[in-house]
Write an enzyme that holds these catalytic residues in place. Structure first.
Site, PDB file in Angstrom:
ATOM      1  N   LYS A  87     -69.544 -13.671 -12.311  1.00 20.51           N
ATOM      2  CA  LYS A  87     -68.912 -12.694 -11.209  1.00 20.51           C
ATOM      3  C   LYS A  87     -70.057 -11.691 -11.304  1.00 20.51           C
ATOM      4  O   LYS A  87     -70.748 -11.259 -12.615  1.00 20.51           O
ATOM      5  CB  LYS A  87     -67.961 -11.952 -11.776  1.00 20.51           C
ATOM      6  N   SER A 162     -60.612  -9.417  -6.498  1.00 21.35           N
ATOM      7  CA  SER A 162     -61.813  -9.207  -6.062  1.00 21.35           C
ATOM      8  C   SER A 162     -62.820 -10.492  -6.750  1.00 21.35           C
ATOM      9  O   SER A 162     -64.064 -10.430  -6.140  1.00 21.35           O
ATOM     10  CB  SER A 162     -62.324  -8.008  -6.614  1.00 21.35           C
ATOM     11  N   SER A 186     -57.349  -9.352  -9.745  1.00 25.15           N
ATOM     12  CA  SER A 186     -58.562  -9.852  -9.366  1.00 25.15           C
ATOM     13  C   SER A 186     -58.944 -11.179 -10.003  1.00 25.15           C
ATOM     14  O   SER A 186     -59.828 -12.031  -9.476  1.00 25.15           O
ATOM     15  CB  SER A 186     -59.595  -8.904  -9.552  1.00 25.15           C
TER      16      SER A 186
END
Ligand code: GLN
Length: 493
Positions: A87, A162, A186
């Protein structure tokens, strides 16, 4: 050309981490072949998915060569030669880290986050930095300054957020596993929307040094993978004490893979009344109820429990998270790193840099959080939210007197359409109704695929355990996978 064709046919990128790792160590395949297959897949799928912000082809192939040398020498760790997606919230030395924000668009960190350092030390390979909601604020990855990630099962739908890029990349076989972060859901929500496994460990289980902070009392690091075993293998490397993160626990890390015995007899599963609510997609409830039947047939028992303060979780979360975000994001001022928009004096420089660098949702959160913390409002908002948080934690403590594990849906619906909730932030916030309490209470939670709806979209089941009982979650998740009653579908892309 011949070599390319045979490489395409091998599709090593579809292997699980456990299988790839044993093949690598038996020298049946090389890390270079495996990495090439992932990079080929990335090149083919990215135009339709946009799971990555930065693809690290050159660096990944260098890491693969080093991993092959280490594998040839023998005794390499389980993650040696395994291609992962990271990420874009993790500091990666020499590789830009944007947090999907214009304000960090050209920021190249001079150091690695602790978990990145640990993965490197094991010989893992980083194929790229994955897309996300800007500063991890969102539930759909539509808040990325670089455009949304599409769901590999239906590109008209969101991948969740997210950590949407990390979930989509694993689902679409662009890498074998990935890292996300979870502040309110997330990791679990995108795992559920994309049909992969995602774990949010206990608060403090994994170091956050070098992870861009959103809401520090909630943020936690965790893996995505295509099986529970694979997620356990990654978590084993991530977890454990870090002298550079004083919030990180020194508790010894168990060998999570060893917990996967398949035995859930005597396990008491709590089913919270408040998590099966009106307005939730009926197919989601049906899938979870049928998974619970599966557990009963394996010898586990189910008991209805109550988490009475669930209804206050979203309100408490959006006070705590925005308050902490407003403080954490004060550092992006145009002086120290990232974007700088020059102006006649310092105040103007801060203002124009922040006005230009942050997206709408980030600005909304900073304003809400600044308001909640401002003089005269602190007691009414932040302090009160903290008190509600204690009540929520107490709910779980009481529930765990009656059960060892709690099973719930991850989200009230399957993946929604791109654009569907963008103009209504409150509806978007409701996507996290089942995941947010787990962060407020600091507990470990995992999402595993357990079904599909009539549109062939994945449905996720959430397993929640007491603090540091990741092994219970992993054992139960793996036992469900072993029943083979549900086979995840290969995504359309
Ligand atoms: N969707 C939640 C939010 O927007 C949770 C995000 C997260 O876990 N990082 O804050």
């Amino acid at each position: 050309m011949v070599e390319k064709t045979s490489r395409m046919a091998s599709e090593l990128n579809k292997l699980t981490i456990a299988d790839a790792s044993s093949k690598l160590r038996a020298r049946e395949i090389t890390a270079t072949q495996l990495t090439r297959d992932c990079l080929d897949r990335i090149a083919a799928a990215e135009p339709r998915l946009h799971a990555f912000i930065t693809v690290c082809e050159k660096e990944a192939l260098e890491q693969a060569r080093a991993a092959d040398a280490r594998l040839a020498a023998g005794n390499a760790p389980a993650l040696c030669g395994i291609p992962l997606g990271i990420k874009d919230i993790y500091a990666t030395k020499g590789i830009r880290t944007t947090c999907a924000s214009r304000i960090l668009e050209n920021f190249v960190p001079p150091f690695d986050a602790t978990v990145i350092e640990r993965l490197r030390a094991d010989g893992a390979i980083f194929v790229g930095k994955t897309n996300m909601d800007e500063f991890a604020m969102g539930s759909s990855t539509e808040n990325s300054a670089f455009g949304p990630t599409m769901n590999p099962h239906d590109t008209a739908r969101v991948a969740g957020g997210s950590s949407g890029g990390s979930a989509a990349a694993v689902a679409a076989h662009e890498c074998l596993g990935s890292l996300g972060t979870d502040t309110g859901g997330s990791i679990r929500e995108p795992a559920s929307f994309c049909g992969v496994v995602g774990i949010k460990p206990t608060y403090s289980r994994v170091s956050r040094y070098g992870v861009v902070a959103y809401a520090s009392s909630l943020d936690q690091v965790g893996p995505f993978a295509r099986s529970v075993r694979d997620a356990a293998i990654i978590l084993r490397t991530l977890a454990g004490k870090d002298v550079r993160d004083s919030t990180c626990s020194a508790r010894p890390v168990p060998d999570y893979e060893r917990a996967l015995t398949g035995d859930v007899g005597r396990l008491r599963i709590g089913v919270p009344r408040e998590y099966f609510v009106e307005g939730m997609q009926p197919e989601v409830e049906k899938s979870i109820r049928s998974a619970l039947k599966n557990y009963e047939s394996l010898g586990a028992s189910t008991v209805e429990i109550s988490l009475p303060h669930t209804g206050y979780a979203i309100a408490a979360y959006y006070l705590v998270a925005t308050a902490e975000a407003s403080a954490n994001l004060a550092r992006y001022d145009g002086i120290r790193f990232g974007l700088r928009v020059n102006a006649e004096d310092n105040i103007a420089l801060y203002e124009t840099t922040r006005a230009k660098g942050f997206g709408a949702e980030v600005k909304r959160r900073i304003m809400l959080g600044t308001f909640a913390l401002s003089a005269g409002y602190y007691d009414a908002y932040y302090l009160k939210a903290q008190k509600v948080r204690t009540l929520i934690r107490n709910d779980f403590e009481r529930a765990f007197e009656k059960c060892d594990l709690i099973v719930t849906p991850v989200a009230p619906t399957t993946a929604f359409k791109i654009g569907e909730k963008m103009n209504d932030p409150l509806t978007m916030y409701l996507s996290d109704i089942f995941t947010i309490s787990v962060n407020l209470a600091g507990l470990p939670g995992m999402s595993i695929p357990c079904g599909h709806d009539s549109n062939n979209l994945p449905i996720g089941m959430q397993l929640i355990a007491p603090p540091f009982a990741e092994e219970t979650i992993l054992r139960a998740g793996d036992a469900f996978e072993r029943t083979g009653t549900f086979k995840p579908r290969t995504p359309a892309v």
